[in-house]
Motif scaffolding. Structure first.
Motif, short mmCIF file in Angstrom:
data_model
loop_
_atom_site.label_atom_id
_atom_site.label_comp_id
_atom_site.label_asym_id
_atom_site.label_seq_id
_atom_site.Cartn_x
_atom_site.Cartn_y
_atom_site.Cartn_z
N UNK A 1 24.56 -8.71 19.68
CA UNK A 1 25.18 -7.59 18.98
C UNK A 1 24.53 -6.25 19.32
N UNK A 2 23.28 -6.28 19.84
CA UNK A 2 22.63 -5.02 20.19
C UNK A 2 21.12 -5.10 20.03
N UNK A 3 20.48 -3.93 20.11
CA UNK A 3 19.02 -3.84 20.00
C UNK A 3 18.66 -3.64 18.54
N UNK A 4 17.98 -4.62 17.97
CA UNK A 4 17.68 -4.62 16.54
C UNK A 4 16.18 -4.51 16.35
N UNK A 5 15.73 -3.40 15.82
CA UNK A 5 14.31 -3.19 15.56
C UNK A 5 14.15 -2.65 14.15
N UNK B 1 30.91 -8.70 0.23
CA UNK B 1 32.23 -8.12 -0.03
C UNK B 1 32.12 -6.67 -0.50
N UNK B 2 32.96 -5.80 0.07
CA UNK B 2 33.02 -4.41 -0.36
C UNK B 2 31.91 -3.53 0.18
N UNK B 3 31.03 -4.06 1.03
CA UNK B 3 29.94 -3.25 1.59
C UNK B 3 30.16 -3.11 3.09
N UNK B 4 30.42 -1.88 3.55
CA UNK B 4 30.71 -1.64 4.97
C UNK B 4 29.47 -1.32 5.78
N UNK B 5 28.36 -1.01 5.12
CA UNK B 5 27.13 -0.63 5.85
C UNK B 5 26.50 -1.85 6.51
N UNK B 6 26.01 -1.70 7.74
CA UNK B 6 26.04 -0.52 8.61
C UNK B 6 27.39 -0.40 9.34
N UNK B 7 27.86 0.84 9.47
CA UNK B 7 29.22 1.05 9.96
C UNK B 7 29.28 1.87 11.24
N UNK B 8 28.14 2.04 11.93
CA UNK B 8 28.11 2.81 13.16
C UNK B 8 28.13 1.91 14.38
N UNK C 1 19.77 1.78 9.65
CA UNK C 1 20.61 2.97 9.81
C UNK C 1 22.01 2.52 10.21
N UNK C 2 22.98 3.45 10.34
CA UNK C 2 24.35 3.02 10.66
C UNK C 2 24.47 2.24 11.96
N UNK C 3 23.49 2.39 12.88
CA UNK C 3 23.54 1.69 14.15
C UNK C 3 22.83 0.35 14.17
N UNK C 4 22.32 -0.10 13.02
CA UNK C 4 21.65 -1.40 12.98
C UNK C 4 22.64 -2.49 13.38
#
Length: 342
Positions: free
Chosen positions: A234-238, A264-271, A254-257
């Protein structure tokens, strides 16, 4: 007059450092070199303030005020000692050398010189990690129970790199070791490591693992937990978590995590997920090299990793390597006293 900084090694991180240094107001000129001539041409073509040199000797002889070492690990020790002998402050990408024994020898030879030497552990300069350290130092978290540091790479580097990397603990998890030592404070006294391979069989061929977990026991009684993998699609996770008796803090959420939240109902992280360490820590690299330039100019440094700190990290990495292979907890003093650490 601004500073003249030398850069030895123009691979991925070295070329990135040239771009960062070129953008700093404190730097007027760069002397750069690499064993691959086309790498020199590529960098000097992109940055007008960068002048190519034939080799490291030519860089040091060009009148540089400070030297940045981003070449292959096997060259670090000799370049550090050469620069220190010339009285030129050094910033060297981690590690000092391939083992804690070699690193200790460099520290012994250079430690009393009075010439500043900093080792590149950039996470100290991430704003959230810095704030986590401040929260610990202030006492607002109470006593620290557990701190967790995570490094999940999106994909493994080439096997040609893995062959000379020293293994996942010396190459990758050392950043987590330094972060936890710096944030929690105090020394690690014991290490237990485990790991596995589920991906490229080349890791097994090089006596390495592609995923690992390490438990660090601090002298204070605090525990550190390190998670590392070469496969996180999924990406670089630090990330960093610090849990205290009165409060807990996190860094790296952060949004890029690069995680999918299933609550349910939680969109974070959304970047957009972070792709790799150079985008995740671009600001930290700027702050780190900026503080090195301040150090070259005569200022004191409160955050740059010292050679003694880097040696302590190397001892942890060696202890983790022994622990993985021997499947047992390993005390740091056992590694520090062992002739095989060299």
């Amino acid at each position: 007059m601004g500073l003249k900084i030398g850069v030895v090694g123009l691979g991925r991180i070295g070329a990135f450092h040239v771009g960062t240094l070129s953008a700093l107001d404190a730097v007027d000129e760069l002397s750069v070199t690499d064993v691959v001539p086309v790498a020199i041409d590529s960098v000097t073509g992109r940055y007008p303030d960068a002048r190519g040199c034939a080799d490291a000797d030519a860089v040091l002889a060009s009148g540089v005020d400070g030297l940045v070492i981003a070449s292959a690990t096997a060259t670090h020790a000799a370049l550090i000692e050469q620069s220190v002998a010339a009285g030129i402050p050094v910033f060297c990408e981690k590690p000092i050398a391939m083992s804690s024994g070699e690193s200790a020898a460099v520290v012994d030879r250079c430690g009393g010189s009075g010439v500043p030497v900093a080792i590149g552990y950039n996470r100290r300069f991430d704003p959230a990690v810095s704030a986590a350290r401040a929260a610990v130092v202030s006492g607002e978290l109470g006593f620290i129970t557990t701190a967790r540091s995570t490094t999940l790479d999106p994909a493994p580097p080439p096997m040609s790199y893995i062959a000379g990397s020293g293994g996942i603990f010396r190459d990758c998890a050392v950043h987590d070791f330094d972060t936890l030592r710096w944030v929690v404070g105090g020394d690690v006294v014991e290490v237990y490591a485990t790991g596995a391979n589920q991906g490229d069989p080349g890791f097994t061929a090089h006596d390495d693992v592609d995923s690992a977990t390490v438990i660090l026991t601090f002298a204070s009684g605090a525990m550190g937990v390190v998670s590392a993998t070469r496969y996180n699609g999924r990406g670089y996770d630090c990330r960093l978590e610090v849990h205290g008796s009165t409060d807990s803090v996190v860094a790296g959420w952060d949004p890029g995590t690069p995680v999918r939240n299933l609550d349910p109902g939680c969109a974070f992280p959304d970047g957009s997920p972070h792709g790799f360490f150079m985008d995740r820590f671009a600001q930290a690299y700027r702050r780190e090299l900026g503080e090195f330039c301040d150090l070259v100019g005569g200022a004191a440094s409160s955050s740059l990793c010292t050679m003694n700190d880097a040696l302590a990290v190397a001892l942890i990495a060696d202890a983790a390597t022994v622990s993985l292979h021997e499947k047992r907890p390993v005390r740091i003093d056992e590694i520090a006293e062992s002739p095989s650490a060299g």
